[in-house]
Design a protein around this motif. Structure first.
Motif, mmCIF file in Angstrom:
data_model
loop_
_atom_site.group_PDB
_atom_site.id
_atom_site.type_symbol
_atom_site.label_atom_id
_atom_site.label_comp_id
_atom_site.label_asym_id
_atom_site.label_seq_id
_atom_site.Cartn_x
_atom_site.Cartn_y
_atom_site.Cartn_z
ATOM 1 N N SER A 74 0.539 -0.955 0.017
ATOM 2 C CA SER A 74 -0.087 0.109 -0.165
ATOM 3 C C SER A 74 1.230 1.108 -0.213
ATOM 4 C CB SER A 74 -0.750 -0.271 1.035
ATOM 5 O OG SER A 74 -1.373 -1.482 1.198
ATOM 6 N N LEU A 75 2.122 0.961 1.328
ATOM 7 C CA LEU A 75 2.760 2.336 0.950
ATOM 8 C C LEU A 75 3.534 2.755 -0.081
ATOM 9 C CD1 LEU A 75 2.350 2.439 4.686
ATOM 10 C CD2 LEU A 75 0.419 3.550 3.318
ATOM 11 N N ARG A 80 2.995 10.955 2.061
ATOM 12 C CA ARG A 80 3.024 11.256 3.670
ATOM 13 C C ARG A 80 1.623 9.565 4.171
ATOM 14 N NH1 ARG A 80 4.290 15.769 6.098
ATOM 15 N NH2 ARG A 80 3.457 16.496 7.876
ATOM 16 N N VAL A 81 2.425 9.817 6.022
ATOM 17 C CA VAL A 81 1.758 8.442 6.715
ATOM 18 C C VAL A 81 1.606 9.193 8.071
ATOM 19 C CG1 VAL A 81 2.873 6.659 4.872
ATOM 20 C CG2 VAL A 81 3.839 7.541 7.240
ATOM 21 N N ILE A 110 -0.363 2.225 10.594
ATOM 22 C CA ILE A 110 -0.315 3.179 10.005
ATOM 23 C C ILE A 110 -1.087 3.203 8.787
ATOM 24 C CG2 ILE A 110 1.158 0.907 8.407
ATOM 25 C CD1 ILE A 110 3.584 3.273 8.194
ATOM 26 N N GLY A 111 -1.218 4.289 7.760
ATOM 27 C CA GLY A 111 -2.516 4.031 7.106
ATOM 28 C C GLY A 111 -2.084 5.898 6.446
ATOM 29 N N ASN A 117 -3.055 13.042 0.887
ATOM 30 C CA ASN A 117 -3.416 11.703 -0.482
ATOM 31 C C ASN A 117 -4.491 11.620 -0.391
ATOM 32 O OD1 ASN A 117 0.040 10.994 -0.427
ATOM 33 N ND2 ASN A 117 -0.667 10.922 1.676
ATOM 34 N N THR A 118 -4.847 10.992 -1.353
ATOM 35 C CA THR A 118 -5.940 10.181 -1.528
ATOM 36 C C THR A 118 -6.085 8.431 -1.329
ATOM 37 O OG1 THR A 118 -6.258 9.972 -3.896
ATOM 38 C CG2 THR A 118 -7.572 11.715 -2.143
#
Length: 209
Positions: A74-75, A80-81, A110-111, A117-118
């Motif tokens: 995903s990352l 930016r998280v 974490i996300g 971001n979208t």
């Protein structure tokens, strides 16, 4: 756990997360978050970046939580998280034989930061046992209660409606002199005209709101 130092950090990934499997068979994702504070300079009228904090992070897969695999899928670099975890300290021996100690963030959650971001979330299929057991047991209990509900509703509604029907005839009879009727005995009633427009000044005298 009690006594752990739990922190939340917001920053950007300095590189793509690195996914690897250690000799014990566990899967871990390693990456670094660069958190740069920003302050507003009133003299120049501009935002200025401070010294960046580079925080090494690790996340682990488990039987019920594929956190490391989800992070790697995903990352990516520069994203930016928002990350929350526990500060841990570990020691290791470097290639030159020296003993070194590092502090890293063991990631719990974490996300992506939606301020820049979208994101489109895809749920993992790791809750099947819970959903199946919960739904099956609940639905089974409802099915087992079907005869009780039928008897309860039938007895309650039948008895209640039957009793209500028996009492409906006397309850519908009006008294000989109904003070609320408009033409009882005297042809007029002190309550018959209450609430008309004349009682509140008429339509032309309505208060302004």
């Amino acid at each position: 756990m009690a006594g752990d130092t739990v922190i939340t950090v917001v920053g950007n990934l300095t590189a793509d997360p690195e996914l690897r499997t250690i000799p014990s068979g566990a899967t871990v994702a390693n990456f670094t978050i660069a958190s740069t504070p920003r302050t507003y300079n009133r003299q120049s009228g501009q935002w200025e970046d401070g010294d960046a904090l580079f925080l090494r992070c690790s996340a682990w897969d488990s039987n019920y939580n594929p956190l490391a695999s989800n992070i790697q899928a995903s990352l990516s670099k520069g994203m930016r998280v928002i990350a929350q975890g526990r500060l841990t300290q570990r020691s290791y021996q470097a290639n030159d034989g020296s003993q070194r100690t590092v502090v890293e963030l063991r990631i719990d959650e974490i996300g992506p930061a939606l301020s820049r971001n979208t994101a489109q979330v895809t749920r993992n299929n790791n809750g099947g046992g819970y959903q199946g057991g919960n739904g099956g047991g609940f639905a089974g209990a409802q099915r087992n209660q079907a005869p009780m509900q039928g008897g309860y509703q039938g007895g309650y509604q039948g008895g209640y409606q039957g009793g209500a029907a028996a009492q409906s005839a006397p309850a519908q009879q009006a008294p000989a002199a109904d003070p609320w009727s408009t033409g009882a005995n005297t042809g007029t009633s002190s309550f018959g005209s209450y609430g008309s427009t004349d009682d509140f000044g008429g339509a032309s005298d309505e208060p302004e709101f």
